[in-house]
Scaffold this active site. Structure first.
Site, PDB file in Angstrom:
ATOM      1  N   SER A   1       0.856  -1.186   0.000  1.00 39.39           N
ATOM      2  CA  SER A   1       0.000   0.000   0.000  1.00 39.39           C
ATOM      3  C   SER A   1       0.890   1.233   0.000  1.00 39.39           C
ATOM      4  O   SER A   1       2.063   1.163  -0.380  1.00 39.39           O
ATOM      5  CB  SER A   1      -0.937  -0.013   1.215  1.00 39.39           C
ATOM      6  OG  SER A   1      -1.922   0.999   1.097  1.00 39.39           O
ATOM      7  N   ASN A   2       0.353   2.362   0.417  1.00 36.76           N
ATOM      8  CA  ASN A   2       1.133   3.588   0.530  1.00 36.76           C
ATOM      9  C   ASN A   2       0.580   4.428   1.675  1.00 36.76           C
ATOM     10  O   ASN A   2      -0.395   4.045   2.327  1.00 36.76           O
ATOM     11  CB  ASN A   2       1.136   4.359  -0.795  1.00 36.76           C
ATOM     12  CG  ASN A   2      -0.278   4.711  -1.237  1.00 36.76           C
ATOM     13  OD1 ASN A   2      -0.975   5.488  -0.585  1.00 36.76           O
ATOM     14  ND2 ASN A   2      -0.708   4.135  -2.348  1.00 36.76           N
ATOM     15  N   ALA A   3       1.192   5.574   1.909  1.00 34.09           N
ATOM     16  CA  ALA A   3       0.885   6.366   3.107  1.00 34.09           C
ATOM     17  C   ALA A   3      -0.206   7.409   2.892  1.00 34.09           C
ATOM     18  O   ALA A   3      -0.390   8.299   3.726  1.00 34.09           O
ATOM     19  CB  ALA A   3       2.158   7.053   3.603  1.00 34.09           C
TER      20      ALA A   3
ATOM     21  N   ALA B   1      -4.596   7.562  -4.247  1.00 40.57           N
ATOM     22  CA  ALA B   1      -3.220   7.108  -4.464  1.00 40.57           C
ATOM     23  C   ALA B   1      -3.248   5.591  -4.606  1.00 40.57           C
ATOM     24  O   ALA B   1      -2.984   4.848  -3.665  1.00 40.57           O
ATOM     25  CB  ALA B   1      -2.325   7.536  -3.307  1.00 40.57           C
TER      26      ALA B   1
END
Length: 208
Positions: A21-23, A88
């Site tokens: 995933s991402n932040a 995102a």
């Protein structure tokens, strides 16, 4: 207008426990949803996993994976006037998801990753007489990559911001339109930036 907004990250599971995933916090997308509603528009918000409360009066559709986000967004887009793609999206997933939990062996492992579907680009191919605004979060060759995405995703305009926007309550953005020029810049709290972007959409995209 009825506006579709995608927000937050997506998750791509390696096994039943771990994921890529991402932040992304989803703050920009949720702020845009709030601003659009306050401006009198209807909003369908497709959100990845975040901890934010949805804006009052907003239709919210919770998803987790990139495929789920695309399936829900595609379904809703047919009834919308335009889309703002702030999500995102996780760009890669494991080629073959493992059942259960991958056990530690003390040795290095190799993961074969493949690209996920490009949600906004797919919606762009279906836009017809609807409008599309994308977001490009770039760290290198920012303007070049933003313009490339402007055309590859068939956007009417794209919003360029940097990696320091992730998790922050503030943002600095440039709006690039089909002329490849920066036609507006906004900075400040994401709620303020969102207000300005909704105003810009109403005046320069929706009005056409």
């Amino acid at each position: 207008m009825r506006i579709l907004i995608t927000a937050g990250p997506t998750r791509e599971y390696l096994d039943d426990v771990r994921y890529l995933s991402n932040a992304s916090s989803g703050q920009m997308g949720y702020a845009l949803a709030r601003s659009a509603i306050q401006a009198g528009h209807e909003v369908a918000l497709v959100s990845g996993p975040v901890t934010l409360p949805p804006p009052e009066g907003c239709e919210v559709f919770q998803v987790e994976t990139t495929d789920e986000m695309f399936a829900q967004a595609e379904k809703l887009f047919a009834e919308c006037d335009g889309v703002i793609g702030t999500a995102a999206v996780c760009d890669y997933r494991i080629k073959t998801r493992k059942a259960g939990k991958i056990a530690k062996t003390g040795e290095a492992i190799t993961l074969e990753l493949v690209e996920t579907i490009d949600v906004l680009a797919e919606l762009g191919t279906q836009k017809g007489n609807r409008w599309v605004m994308g977001f490009a979060l770039e760290s290198q060759d920012a303007r070049f990559n933003a313009v490339r995405k402007l055309y590859s995703k068939k956007c009417d305009a794209i919003v360029l911001n940097g990696v320091n926007a992730i998790g922050s309550t503030e943002n600095y953005v440039e709006v690039i339109d089909q002329t490849q020029k920066t036609v507006a810049t906004y900075s400040g709290e994401k709620t303020q930036v969102a207000d300005s972007l909704i105003d810009w959409i109403q005046e320069h995209i929706a009005a056409k």
